[in-house]
Design an enzyme around this catalytic site. Structure first.
Site, PDB file in Angstrom:
ATOM      1  N   CYS A 148      -0.112   4.201   9.730  1.00 28.64           N
ATOM      2  CA  CYS A 148       0.673   5.173   9.145  1.00 28.64           C
ATOM      3  C   CYS A 148       0.955   6.136  10.044  1.00 28.64           C
ATOM      4  CB  CYS A 148      -0.464   5.930   8.595  1.00 28.64           C
ATOM      5  SG  CYS A 148      -0.064   7.446   7.454  1.00 28.64           S
ATOM      6  N   GLY A 194      11.196  -3.607   2.556  1.00 25.90           N
ATOM      7  CA  GLY A 194      12.659  -3.548   2.092  1.00 25.90           C
ATOM      8  C   GLY A 194      13.225  -4.779   1.196  1.00 25.90           C
ATOM      9  N   GLY A 221       1.252  11.169   4.369  1.00 29.87           N
ATOM     10  CA  GLY A 221       0.196  11.768   4.695  1.00 29.87           C
ATOM     11  C   GLY A 221      -0.843  11.014   4.240  1.00 29.87           C
ATOM     12  N   SER A 255       0.858  -1.257   0.234  1.00 26.97           N
ATOM     13  CA  SER A 255       0.291  -0.182  -0.187  1.00 26.97           C
ATOM     14  C   SER A 255       0.797   1.222  -0.242  1.00 26.97           C
ATOM     15  CB  SER A 255      -0.590   0.101   1.481  1.00 26.97           C
ATOM     16  OG  SER A 255      -1.763   0.954   1.235  1.00 26.97           O
ATOM     17  N   ASN A 282      -5.190  -0.093   8.571  1.00 27.24           N
ATOM     18  CA  ASN A 282      -3.747   0.113   8.188  1.00 27.24           C
ATOM     19  C   ASN A 282      -4.289   0.726  10.097  1.00 27.24           C
ATOM     20  OD1 ASN A 282      -1.726   2.237   8.402  1.00 27.24           O
ATOM     21  ND2 ASN A 282      -1.649   2.891   6.429  1.00 27.24           N
ATOM     22  N   ILE A 313       5.761  -4.897   8.373  1.00 30.23           N
ATOM     23  CA  ILE A 313       6.252  -3.621   8.972  1.00 30.23           C
ATOM     24  C   ILE A 313       6.006  -2.650   8.319  1.00 30.23           C
ATOM     25  CG2 ILE A 313       7.639  -4.554  10.906  1.00 30.23           C
ATOM     26  CD1 ILE A 313       9.400  -2.471   9.331  1.00 30.23           C
ATOM     27  N   ASN A 314       5.198  -1.719   8.413  1.00 31.39           N
ATOM     28  CA  ASN A 314       5.141  -0.452   8.117  1.00 31.39           C
ATOM     29  C   ASN A 314       5.952   0.507   8.344  1.00 31.39           C
ATOM     30  OD1 ASN A 314       3.835   2.023   7.154  1.00 31.39           O
ATOM     31  ND2 ASN A 314       1.632   1.736   8.229  1.00 31.39           N
ATOM     32  N   ASN A 345       9.218   8.912   3.602  1.00 36.08           N
ATOM     33  CA  ASN A 345       7.812   9.361   3.018  1.00 36.08           C
ATOM     34  C   ASN A 345       7.084  10.342   4.139  1.00 36.08           C
ATOM     35  OD1 ASN A 345       5.308   8.635   2.916  1.00 36.08           O
ATOM     36  ND2 ASN A 345       5.992   6.307   3.342  1.00 36.08           N
ATOM     37  N   SER A 346       6.766  11.540   3.618  1.00 41.13           N
ATOM     38  CA  SER A 346       5.491  12.006   4.348  1.00 41.13           C
ATOM     39  C   SER A 346       4.255  12.484   3.456  1.00 41.13           C
ATOM     40  CB  SER A 346       6.649  12.744   5.674  1.00 41.13           C
ATOM     41  OG  SER A 346       7.002  14.022   4.322  1.00 41.13           O
TER      42      SER A 346
END
Lengths: 254, 303
Positions: B129, B243, B72, B21, B126, B190-191, B69-70
């Site tokens: 985030c 990763g 959002g 995602s 989710n 993992i997120n 990344n951000s």
């Protein structure tokens, strides 16, 4: 959306000015579909993210794409070390390019924003006026290429060491006072684009600007390269890679 | 030719490879390279109840072997997903995973209810985030909050429910056990790991949000460790991510305990990565005499 990804050989390399690299790559499939103002996403070995570089010239007959870029950081430094015969991993062509209206156009390039304007002005001959701005005489690039393709060139330097002493916006206003083009196309630093957009609005001329932002996927999936635009009267974060890099200047929130 | 089929929460995937995602949109951007039917599934961009713009740019910073990344959770909202994206996905012959990222429990419940009559195969809740102020990881960093939101969504959906966990916690196994107890059919992890980069010339963070989520090969060992720990702590399938860039990475993640894998940031470097991992998994199994890829899951032999 149609783009390709592949590995293509570098067939020519020049160093036109300090920290500026000029690479020509043989990529016939990409050259066949590329449009002025589009960009390519180049892989710099050893670094995680690709680097978006605007397409400077498209030669369909020779099947080549030309990239002229500045060494600004690690990625462009790695790319600058590539030599003729080396391969370059490219995704492209990507994004939306400039419109190509009938009649006359003015292209405005500032510094490393100049390269994409070369292909944009191609085919217009003297119906395109290229207003090209650089910091100083030693940073001037590509002006002869514009002249060779028959464009009218107005060269500007910030320090007056070559051409008109002043900013491209001043030179643009002088042009607009004489004649209104069908379209102004611009690429360069954000303050320059803002100035160009304001002049275009003031003189009632259509204007498209090419924006830049830190980028991830390059194709519109990851949404990192957001830029502030207006959509249906409301602020909306568009994405430089997919919605741009070329936007109507009226849609951009500077 | 190995049997690449795997089962997650009762849903069969033709292979264990799923673009993660946020890294893949809704797949449209990659259909010109290869058919999306080559993928085991697609985990869609996280969706909220209403459209939202996300965080201001810059939203990305490169790091050694990865990126922050951000974004959002910029997205068009659940109604947009159902009307504009889902019909397209239904044509792609791949498992559709809807990533649900409401700001409140009520939001998540309402999104799940709206998804109930659709052809979405799996809901990925989710709760991890790191880039939103309301909801997001706030649900995923406490056992009681994770349990509460999972239970609420569980009671409002008959679809298989997978919960996506945050690594930014003291004990990910406790969170995993909490969502399992609340009725989750699977967990994915993992997120991203919360990180930060600073431009030393301007003394400003590179991300306008100051902090963002780290992904890419840099986080892979952390992800393998957490998948291993969680797989040993719960009795529901674990979908491993973090990763993964090669088929060998996917093999390693499955040996750690993953039943399937998701691939995120590696797609930005090479958009073919998911397809290469599918083919590479098949080759690896063939070379090692493994008939079914599912047999790799949890086969690490710890010291």
């Amino acid at each position: 959306m149609a783009y390709l990804q592949g590995v293509y050989p570098i067939v020519k390399k020049e160093l036109p000015a300090r920290h500026i690299i000029d690479l020509t790559v043989s990529a016939p499939e990409m050259a066949a579909i590329a449009r002025p103002g589009q960009f390519a996403h180049l892989k710099a070995e050893g670094l995680f993210l690709r680097r978006p570089i605007s397409i400077c010239e498209i030669d369909r007959e020779k099947g080549t794409l030309r990239f002229v870029f500045e060494i600004k950081g690690e990625g462009t430094r790695v790319l600058s070390e590539k030599r003729v015969g080396d391969n370059l991993d490219i995704m492209g062509p990507l994004g939306h390019g400039f419109a190509r209206p009938e009649g006359e156009i003015i292209v405005v390039g500032g510094g490393i924003g100049v390269p994409p304007m070369l292909e944009t002005a191609k085919g217009y001959g003297e119906k395109a006026t290229a207003i090209l701005g650089f910091r100083s005489a030693n940073a001037v690039i590509l002006t002869q290429d514009f002249q060779r393709q028959g464009n009218r060139v107005v060269l500007c330097t910030d320090d007056g060491t070559m051409g008109f002493h002043g900013f491209v916006t001043q030179a643009l206003e002088q042009q607009l006072q004489q004649k209104k083009p069908a379209l102004i196309c611009a690429c360069g630093p954000h303050p320059m684009l803002k100035g160009v957009a304001q002049l275009a609005q003031q003189y009632g001329v259509d204007c498209q600007v090419s924006l830049e932002e830190r980028m991830g996927c390059g194709v519109g999936a990851c949404l990192v390269c957001a830029c502030r635009t207006v959509k249906d009267g409301q602020e909306y974060l568009s994405h430089v890679c997919k919605d741009g890099p070329v936007f109507d200047s009226k849609d951009v929130l500077f | 030719m190995a049997d690449l089929r795997v089962k997650i929460a009762g849903v069969e995937l033709k292979n264990p490879v799923i673009p993660a995602s946020g890294a893949y949109g809704f797949g449209r951007e990659y259909e010109c390279l290869y058919p999306l039917s080559e993928l085991g599934g697609i985990s869609c961009k996280g969706m909220t109840l209403r459209p939202q713009n996300g965080n201001p740019p810059p939203r990305v910073a490169e790091t050694p072997a990865g990126m922050l990344n951000s974004v959002g959770l910029q997205n068009g909202g659940i109604d947009h997903f159902i009307k504009e994206e889902l019909p397209y996905l239904e044509q792609q012959d791949t498992v559709i995973i809807a990533n649900v990222a409401g700001h409140t429990i009520e939001d998540c419940v309402e999104i799940a209810q709206k998804l109930e009559p659709t052809k979405v195969d799996i809901i990925e809740l989710n709760i991890s985030c790191p880039n939103v102020k309301q909801g997001g990881a706030a649900f995923g960093t406490s056992c009681s909050a994770a349990e509460e939101i999972t239970r609420a969504v569980r009671q409002n959906t008959t679809k298989p429910l997978m919960v996506k966990l945050s690594p930014n916690v003291t004990s990910i196994t406790d969170i995993a056990k909490a969502v399992e107890a609340a009725g989750a059919d699977a967990v994915s992890l993992i997120n991203t790991l919360l990180g930060m980069r600073i431009d030393i010339n301007t003394r400003r963070p590179i991300l306008k949000n100051n902090v963002g989520g780290l992904s890419g090969p840099a986080v892979f060992p952390v992800a393998v460790r957490m998948v291993w720990q969680v797989a040993n702590a719960v009795n529901i399938p674990v979908v491993g991510m973090g990763g993964i860039a090669t088929a060998e990475d996917a093999v390693e993640m499955m040996m750690a305990g993953a039943s399937a894998v998701q691939i995120g940031a590696a797609i930005f470097a090479d958009p073919w990565t998911p397809v290469k991992v599918v083919r590479g998994l098949n080759d690896w199994c063939d070379q090692h005499g493994i008939a079914k890829v599912a047999d790799l899951t949890g086969t690490v032999q710890p010291w």
